[in-house]
Design a protein around this motif. Structure first.
Motif, mmCIF file in Angstrom:
data_model
loop_
_atom_site.group_PDB
_atom_site.id
_atom_site.type_symbol
_atom_site.label_atom_id
_atom_site.label_comp_id
_atom_site.label_asym_id
_atom_site.label_seq_id
_atom_site.Cartn_x
_atom_site.Cartn_y
_atom_site.Cartn_z
ATOM 1 N N ALA A 90 -31.746 -24.664 32.461
ATOM 2 C CA ALA A 90 -30.312 -24.530 32.204
ATOM 3 C C ALA A 90 -29.670 -23.445 33.054
ATOM 4 N N GLY A 91 -30.491 -22.562 33.623
ATOM 5 C CA GLY A 91 -29.954 -21.462 34.426
ATOM 6 C C GLY A 91 -29.278 -20.393 33.597
ATOM 7 N N ILE A 92 -29.772 -20.208 32.376
ATOM 8 C CA ILE A 92 -29.171 -19.207 31.490
ATOM 9 C C ILE A 92 -29.901 -17.878 31.662
ATOM 10 N N ASN A 93 -29.186 -16.887 32.116
ATOM 11 C CA ASN A 93 -29.733 -15.538 32.245
ATOM 12 C C ASN A 93 -28.569 -14.562 32.358
ATOM 13 N N GLY A 94 -28.862 -13.296 32.157
ATOM 14 C CA GLY A 94 -27.857 -12.261 32.315
ATOM 15 C C GLY A 94 -26.680 -12.376 31.363
ATOM 16 N N LEU A 95 -26.924 -12.851 30.139
ATOM 17 C CA LEU A 95 -25.843 -12.981 29.167
ATOM 18 C C LEU A 95 -25.368 -11.611 28.692
ATOM 19 N N SER A 96 -24.089 -11.504 28.409
ATOM 20 C CA SER A 96 -23.537 -10.255 27.880
ATOM 21 C C SER A 96 -23.988 -10.053 26.442
ATOM 22 N N GLN A 97 -23.794 -8.844 25.931
ATOM 23 C CA GLN A 97 -24.163 -8.544 24.546
ATOM 24 C C GLN A 97 -23.407 -9.469 23.586
ATOM 25 N N GLU A 98 -22.140 -9.696 23.859
ATOM 26 C CA GLU A 98 -21.346 -10.574 22.996
ATOM 27 C C GLU A 98 -21.889 -11.997 23.018
ATOM 28 N N ASP A 99 -22.262 -12.461 24.216
ATOM 29 C CA ASP A 99 -22.819 -13.804 24.322
ATOM 30 C C ASP A 99 -24.152 -13.919 23.589
ATOM 31 N N LEU A 100 -25.001 -12.901 23.707
ATOM 32 C CA LEU A 100 -26.286 -12.916 23.013
ATOM 33 C C LEU A 100 -26.105 -12.978 21.501
ATOM 34 N N GLU A 101 -25.069 -12.325 21.018
ATOM 35 C CA GLU A 101 -24.817 -12.324 19.579
ATOM 36 C C GLU A 101 -24.279 -13.660 19.094
ATOM 37 N N ARG A 102 -23.804 -14.505 20.002
ATOM 38 C CA ARG A 102 -23.334 -15.841 19.635
ATOM 39 C C ARG A 102 -24.279 -16.925 20.153
ATOM 40 N N SER A 103 -25.514 -16.522 20.457
ATOM 41 C CA SER A 103 -26.550 -17.458 20.901
ATOM 42 C C SER A 103 -27.594 -17.587 19.802
#
Length: 416
Positions: A90-103
Motif C-alpha cells: 500500500a506504500g503506507i509509511n511516515g504517518l503523522s501522530q494524528e494519522d496513527l491515532e486514526r489507524s
C-alpha cells in the motif's frame, strides 16, 4: 475527519498459505488450480491420524527481534508477515501522530495462539513440569496477534479481535469497512490468521469427523468442493491482510486503488451450532447487496465458502439460489479456492477476499479444482477445474461458520 459516509477502498494485500508466500502466489496458484495440499508430515506430541493438510512450507522470514519471536505464537508471526507485506504494498509509511491515532486493526482468528497453549499442556501433563512458560498467556490469548500488529505498525486506533470460527477474518474486514465508512477511523489493517497444527486442536477436529479422506490416487486432490465424491474439508494454515482506507485519503496520497468494498452483510442462523441454514446464509448475501445498493444481476463472480462437506456445499447452493433466484443464480460464475489452499478457518475470509480482489484486477475467475464428478444437488456453475477469463466489475465473497455466523462481502472493481 468528520463522522459521516465515506467510501472504502483496498490499497494493499499480503498473504501466506500452503500455496506460497505473498499475495501474488495465492492468485497464481488459484488460477492454475494448483494444490498446496499434501500428506501431513508435522510431528506432534500425541499421534494424530491426519492424512492430508495444507501446511505452510518453511522457512519464512520475519523482521522481528528474537525476544519478540519467543514471546508470541506462530499465529502472531504469520499475522505480522502478511500485515507487513500489505503495508509495503500500500506504500503506507511516515504517518503523522494524528494519522496513527486514526489507524486501526481489525483481525480475526478461530483458535488464536493454539501452539502456546498446546505446548503448556505438553509441559505440564506429558513432561511433568510444574510451571508454564513465562509468556504463555501472551502467546495463547486470542488478541496476541492484534497486539503485535499494533506495536509493529504503530497504529494507535482501536485494535479489535474477532473470533467467529470460519467467518472471523471476514467479520474483521466487514467491521473495519463499517468503521471507516462511518468516519471512526481513516485506515485499517484487516484480515486474519490461523495456525492450529498442534496435537490438541487436531485431535478435536479428528473427533468431529468432518475431515476429508485422502485421495489415494493424488493426495493433493483430497478436497473436492461441490463434487459428488467430496468427503470433507482439509485443514490449512495461513494468514491474509488487506489495507483498507477511506477513498479521500487514498486518492490524496496517490495510492494504487485495487478495489472498493461496497457491501457487507452479516447474519446468524440461530438454528444449529454446526449444521448450516441456507436461509441465514442467503440473508447475509441479500444484506450485502442492499448495503451496496447493487442489483443482483450486476454480480459476475462469487468466491464461495465451499468447504467440501456433504451438508455445507448443498446448503450454499441453496442459499445462492435463495438470494439471487434460480435463473440468476445459474448465470453466476462461482468457485471455491479451498480445494487448493485448504480451509484456513479464521483466515479463510481474508485469504479468499484477497484472491477475489486479484481476480477482479486480472479479469480471471479462478476455477474449482478437482471438480470432476458433478453433484446434481450442487447444480450451479462452479467453474469445474478451469479458470475463466471475463470482466468482473462486481464480485462477492462468502464465509459461513460454525455457530451459524454468516458474512458476505461485496467488491466493486472500478472506483468512479
Amino acid at each position: 475527519m468528520n463522522i459521516g459516509q465515506h467510501r472504502v477502498v483496498i490499497t494493499g494485500l499480503g498473504a501466506i498459505s500452503a500455496l506460497g508466500i505473498g499475495a501474488v502466489a495465492q492468485f497464481q496458484k488459484a488460477t492454475a488450480c494448483t494444490s498446496g495440499i499434501a500428506a501431513f508430515n508435522r510431528a506432534t506430541a500425541i499421534p494424530v491420524d491426519l492424512a492430508c493438510a495444507a501446511l505452510i512450507s518453511e522457512p519464512y522470514m520475519l523482521n522481528l527481534e528474537a525476544s519478540t519471536l519467543g514471546m508470541f505464537d506462530r499465529v502472531a508471526h504469520l499475522s505480522w508477515l502478511v500485515a507487513n507485506e500489505a503495508l509495503e504494498h500500500a506504500g503506507i509509511n511516515g504517518l503523522s501522530q494524528e494519522d496513527l491515532e486514526r489507524s486501526c486493526i481489525y483481525w480475526g482468528t478461530g483458535f488464536g495462539g493454539s501452539g502456546a497453549l498446546d505446548n503448556t499442556y505438553q509441559d505440564l501433563f506429558l513432561k511433568g513440569k510444574d510451571r508454564a512458560r513465562p509468556f504463555t498467556v501472551i502467546g495463547a490469548m486470542a488478541n496476541g496477534a492484534t497486539g503485535l500488529l499494533s506495536m509493529q505498525s504503530g497504529f494507535k486506533g482501536p485494535s479489535l479481535t474477532y473470533s467467529t470460527a470460519c467467518a472471523s477474518s471476514a467479520h474483521a474486514i466487514g467491521e473495519a469497512y463499517r468503521s471507516i465508512k462511518h468516519g471512526y477511523c481513516r485506515r485499517a489493517i484487516a484480515g486474519g490468521a490461523e495456525s492450529l497444527f498442534n496435537a490438541g486442536p487436531l485431535k478435536a477436529w479428528e473427533a468431529l469427523r468432518t475431515l476429508a479422506n485422502p485421495d489415494q490416487e493424488n493426495i493433493a486432490s483430497s478436497c473436492k468442493p461441490f463434487s459428488k465424491n467430496r468427503s470433507g474439508l482439509v485443514l490449512g494454515e495461513g494468514a491474509a491482510a488487506l489495507i483498507l482506507e477511506n477513498l479521500e485519503d487514498a486518492q490524496k496520497r496517490g495510492a494504487n486503488i485495487l478495489a472498493e468494498i461496497v457491501g457487507y452483510g452479516s447474519s446468524s442462523d440461530a438454528m444449529h451450532i454446526t449444521k448450516p441454514d441456507f436461509m441465514g446464509q442467503a440473508r447475509a448475501m441479500r444484506l450485502s447487496l442492499e448495503d451496496a445498493q447493487v442489483n443482483p444481476g450486476q454480480i459476475v463472480y462469487i468466491n464461495a465458502h465451499g468447504t467440501a462437506t456433504g451438508v455445507g456445499d448443498i446448503s450454499e447452493t441453496q442459499s445462492i439460489k435463495a438470494a439471487f433466484g434460480d435463473d440468476l443464480a445459474r448465470s453466476l460464475h462461482i468457485s471455491s479456492t479451498k480445494a487448493i489452499h485448504g480451509h484456513t478457518l479464521g483466515a479463510a475470509g481474508a485469504l479468499e477476499l484477497l484472491i477475489t480482489v486479484q481476480a477482479m484486477q486480472n479479469n480471471i475467475a479462478p476455477g474449482t479444482a478437482f471438480l470432476k464428478v458433478p453433484d446434481p444437488e450442487c447444480d450451479l456453475n462452479y467453474l469445474p477445474e478451469k479458470s475463466l477469463e471475463l470482466p468482473i466489475p462486481y464480485a462477492m465473497s462468502n464465509s459461513f461458520a460454525f455457530g451459524g455466523s454468516n458474512v458476505s462481502l461485496l467488491l466493486a472493481r472500478e472506483v468512479g
